[in-house]
Write a protein that holds these residues in place. Structure first.
Motif, PDB file in Angstrom:
ATOM      1  N   SER A  54      -9.451   0.799 -15.582  1.00 16.21           N
ATOM      2  CA  SER A  54      -8.144   0.788 -16.233  1.00 16.21           C
ATOM      3  C   SER A  54      -7.499   2.188 -16.169  1.00 16.21           C
ATOM      4  N   ILE A  55      -8.314   3.226 -16.324  1.00 19.93           N
ATOM      5  CA  ILE A  55      -7.786   4.607 -16.196  1.00 19.93           C
ATOM      6  C   ILE A  55      -7.259   4.822 -14.781  1.00 19.93           C
ATOM      7  N   LEU A  56      -8.039   4.362 -13.811  1.00 20.09           N
ATOM      8  CA  LEU A  56      -7.612   4.537 -12.409  1.00 20.09           C
ATOM      9  C   LEU A  56      -6.298   3.809 -12.147  1.00 20.09           C
ATOM     10  N   LYS A  57      -6.209   2.580 -12.656  1.00 18.26           N
ATOM     11  CA  LYS A  57      -5.001   1.774 -12.425  1.00 18.26           C
ATOM     12  C   LYS A  57      -3.758   2.431 -13.009  1.00 18.26           C
ATOM     13  N   SER A  58      -3.948   3.100 -14.137  1.00 20.47           N
ATOM     14  CA  SER A  58      -2.762   3.675 -14.788  1.00 20.47           C
ATOM     15  C   SER A  58      -2.367   5.020 -14.176  1.00 20.47           C
ATOM     16  N   SER A  59      -3.212   5.574 -13.322  1.00 23.57           N
ATOM     17  CA  SER A  59      -2.882   6.896 -12.783  1.00 23.57           C
ATOM     18  C   SER A  59      -2.760   6.925 -11.259  1.00 23.57           C
ATOM     19  N   SER A  60      -3.178   5.849 -10.584  1.00 23.75           N
ATOM     20  CA  SER A  60      -3.176   5.912  -9.120  1.00 23.75           C
ATOM     21  C   SER A  60      -2.943   4.530  -8.501  1.00 23.75           C
ATOM     22  N   VAL A  61      -2.617   4.553  -7.214  1.00 27.50           N
ATOM     23  CA  VAL A  61      -2.451   3.293  -6.463  1.00 27.50           C
ATOM     24  C   VAL A  61      -3.216   3.389  -5.153  1.00 27.50           C
ATOM     25  N   ILE A  62      -3.651   2.216  -4.684  1.00 30.03           N
ATOM     26  CA  ILE A  62      -4.293   2.154  -3.363  1.00 30.03           C
ATOM     27  C   ILE A  62      -3.259   1.622  -2.380  1.00 30.03           C
ATOM     28  N   THR A  63      -2.920   2.431  -1.415  1.00 27.67           N
ATOM     29  CA  THR A  63      -1.913   2.007  -0.431  1.00 27.67           C
ATOM     30  C   THR A  63      -2.496   0.895   0.434  1.00 27.67           C
ATOM     31  N   HIS A  64      -1.754  -0.186   0.513  1.00 27.34           N
ATOM     32  CA  HIS A  64      -2.234  -1.315   1.317  1.00 27.34           C
ATOM     33  C   HIS A  64      -1.042  -1.833   2.107  1.00 27.34           C
ATOM     34  N   PRO A  65      -0.944  -1.436   3.386  1.00 28.64           N
ATOM     35  CA  PRO A  65       0.248  -1.816   4.145  1.00 28.64           C
ATOM     36  C   PRO A  65       0.390  -3.329   4.267  1.00 28.64           C
ATOM     37  N   GLU A  66       1.612  -3.737   4.242  1.00 29.32           N
ATOM     38  CA  GLU A  66       1.861  -5.145   4.511  1.00 29.32           C
ATOM     39  C   GLU A  66       1.977  -5.301   6.020  1.00 29.32           C
ATOM     40  N   GLN A  67       1.246  -6.259   6.567  1.00 26.14           N
ATOM     41  CA  GLN A  67       1.336  -6.485   8.011  1.00 26.14           C
ATOM     42  C   GLN A  67       2.488  -7.433   8.269  1.00 26.14           C
ATOM     43  N   THR A  68       3.539  -6.944   8.899  1.00 26.51           N
ATOM     44  CA  THR A  68       4.710  -7.794   9.084  1.00 26.51           C
ATOM     45  C   THR A  68       4.602  -8.633  10.358  1.00 26.51           C
ATOM     46  N   ASP A  69       3.836  -8.117  11.317  1.00 26.52           N
ATOM     47  CA  ASP A  69       3.669  -8.876  12.561  1.00 26.52           C
ATOM     48  C   ASP A  69       2.525  -8.271  13.359  1.00 26.52           C
ATOM     49  N   SER A  70       2.002  -9.031  14.294  1.00 26.68           N
ATOM     50  CA  SER A  70       1.076  -8.453  15.272  1.00 26.68           C
ATOM     51  C   SER A  70       1.291  -9.186  16.586  1.00 26.68           C
ATOM     52  N   ILE A  71       1.275  -8.426  17.656  1.00 28.34           N
ATOM     53  CA  ILE A  71       1.564  -9.014  18.966  1.00 28.34           C
ATOM     54  C   ILE A  71       0.401  -8.670  19.884  1.00 28.34           C
ATOM     55  N   ALA A  72      -0.206  -9.707  20.462  1.00 29.03           N
ATOM     56  CA  ALA A  72      -1.359  -9.479  21.345  1.00 29.03           C
ATOM     57  C   ALA A  72      -0.915  -9.531  22.800  1.00 29.03           C
ATOM     58  N   SER A  73      -1.452  -8.608  23.570  1.00 26.46           N
ATOM     59  CA  SER A  73      -1.167  -8.577  24.991  1.00 26.46           C
ATOM     60  C   SER A  73      -2.289  -9.310  25.726  1.00 26.46           C
ATOM     61  N   GLU A  74      -2.051  -9.694  26.966  1.00 31.19           N
ATOM     62  CA  GLU A  74      -3.083 -10.415  27.720  1.00 31.19           C
ATOM     63  C   GLU A  74      -4.343  -9.595  27.925  1.00 31.19           C
ATOM     64  N   ASP A  75      -4.195  -8.268  27.978  1.00 26.20           N
ATOM     65  CA  ASP A  75      -5.379  -7.425  28.181  1.00 26.20           C
ATOM     66  C   ASP A  75      -6.139  -7.177  26.872  1.00 26.20           C
ATOM     67  N   GLY A  76      -5.705  -7.833  25.785  1.00 35.92           N
ATOM     68  CA  GLY A  76      -6.433  -7.733  24.523  1.00 35.92           C
ATOM     69  C   GLY A  76      -5.861  -6.717  23.557  1.00 35.92           C
ATOM     70  N   THR A  77      -4.973  -5.855  24.040  1.00 39.52           N
ATOM     71  CA  THR A  77      -4.349  -4.861  23.169  1.00 39.52           C
ATOM     72  C   THR A  77      -3.498  -5.563  22.119  1.00 39.52           C
ATOM     73  N   VAL A  78      -3.610  -5.089  20.884  1.00 40.97           N
ATOM     74  CA  VAL A  78      -2.812  -5.711  19.820  1.00 40.97           C
ATOM     75  C   VAL A  78      -1.960  -4.645  19.141  1.00 40.97           C
ATOM     76  N   LYS A  79      -0.683  -4.904  19.059  1.00 42.90           N
ATOM     77  CA  LYS A  79       0.202  -3.995  18.324  1.00 42.90           C
ATOM     78  C   LYS A  79       0.444  -4.581  16.942  1.00 42.90           C
ATOM     79  N   PHE A  80       0.177  -3.774  15.920  1.00 41.36           N
ATOM     80  CA  PHE A  80       0.403  -4.193  14.536  1.00 41.36           C
ATOM     81  C   PHE A  80       1.688  -3.558  14.032  1.00 41.36           C
ATOM     82  N   LEU A  81       2.545  -4.372  13.494  1.00 40.85           N
ATOM     83  CA  LEU A  81       3.744  -3.843  12.845  1.00 40.85           C
ATOM     84  C   LEU A  81       3.462  -3.857  11.352  1.00 40.85           C
TER      85      LEU A  81
END
Ligand code: SF4
Length: 341
Positions: A54-81
């Motif tokens: 509860s002390i931690l919650k009131s003094s700090s936040v854990i950054t957690h990006p929202e993944q808006t999209d991900s696009i996979a290429s045929e060679d397996g590479t994935v771009k995360f937005l």
């Protein structure tokens, strides 16, 4: 609120003891939850008391990006937005078994203004904080079936231009109490800014260094990389020699071949001459055309001539197959989300 994911171990310990009046052992517990188990909420930390959580919650936040999209290429590479607290980011996962490399962004846009780079043309929209850099890695790691083995700071932005945040991120991701990516498996890529490489050297660590050279002719380099006006090729070489001398590691020279700009035999000769006394390997990359930019890929024949000139004259040359071109996740192709802002 403290962005707790951006605190390296020693800062976390000081904060817990001095500000929250906790015992020092709490630092390891918390660091492990954040960076090894990669909890995205304090509620997951079930071996911490409710009061402490509860002390931690009131003094700090854990950054957690929202993944808006991900696009996979045929060679397996994935771009995360990703949507980070201060803006959109693009992060790329490059699978080359047994290596699984994540390419992190360090700034929103970039102020180096490289003429062939979509990010450079998008302009500068701000620095990322340490937690924003680190959380990109954790989001991609959570979405990868394979353990992330390597990290390159080669996405949007010039890492040396946001050094304090980048230095902390390097320490966090290589900390063996956390995700524990070995120092030698992390590469910082820079276009070379005055005093930049020295800061990496001063860390006294084994992080890799890649320099985006793109030409060993000052005039050509300044045309392609406008920020190169601030640093001569001879100064850049001195900086690289300081790095190689101190770390005992080779530097990687990144060279993106662009039709009519830096793909002539005169340019190849300048590159061979410039690199001959630097312990290095040369990574040639064939340019990926970017929509709306005038630059084009050299022909196969021109590329081959360039390589044939370098091979007998240079210590190590590789032609890197660009990964993720079709999803705009390749070098110089990030930044579309910034442009669309
Ligand atoms: S190539 Fe790298 S340094 Fe140059 S503008 Fe693009 S992101 Fe910035």
């Amino acid at each position: 609120m403290i962005r707790i994911l951006g605190m390296k171990f020693s800062d976390l310990e000081t904060w817990l003891v001095d500000e929250l009046h906790q015992k020092p052992f709490r630092a390891k517990q918390l660091f492990t939850w954040l960076h090894h188990r990669r909890a995205t909420s304090f509620d997951e930390m079930t071996d911490l008391s409710l009061k402490f959580r509860s002390i931690l919650k009131s003094s700090s936040v854990i950054t957690h990006p929202e993944q808006t999209d991900s696009i996979a290429s045929e060679d397996g590479t994935v771009k995360f937005l990703l949507s980070l607290p201060s803006g959109p980011a693009e992060t790329v996962l490059i699978p080359e078994p047994p290596r699984f490399t994540v390419c992190l962004s360090t700034q929103y846009g970039c102020r180096m203004g490289c003429k062939f780079c979509m990010t450079g043309q998008a302009g500068f929209h701000g620095n990322m904080t340490t937690d924003e850099i680190v959380s990109q890695l954790y989001t991609v790691a959570a979405n990868s079936e394979n353990r992330v083995s390597n990290v390159v700071l080669m996405g949007m932005g010039e890492p040396m231009d946001n050094w304090d945040a980048v230095r902390n991120a390097l320490e966090i991701i290589s900390d063996d109490r956390g995700i524990c990516i070995g120092q030698r498996k992390i590469t910082v890529s820079t276009v070379g800014i005055p005093g930049g490489i020295r800061k990496l050297v001063d860390m006294g660590k084994q992080y890799g260094l890649a320099v985006s050279l793109h030409s060993a002719v000052q005039e050509t380099r300044e045309m392609l990389v406008p920020s190169a006006k601030a640093i001569s090729l001879s100064q850049l070489k001195r900086d690289m020699l300081e790095y190689t001398g101190t770390t005992g590691r080779r530097v990687t020279l990144e060279y993106c071949l662009i039709e009519g700009a830096n793909d002539s035999l005169k340019e190849a000769a300048a590159l061979a001459d410039y690199s001959k006394d630097i312990p290095c390997k040369i990574n040639l990359l064939v340019y990926n055309a970017v929509p709306d930019l005038e630059w084009r890929q050299p022909s196969e024949q021109t590329t081959q001539k360039f390589i044939d000139y370098l091979y007998p004259r240079c210590q190590a040359v590789t032609l890197r197959r660009s990964r993720g071109g079709e999803v705009a996740g390749a070098c110089g192709q990030l930044g579309a989300s910034i442009l669309k802002k």
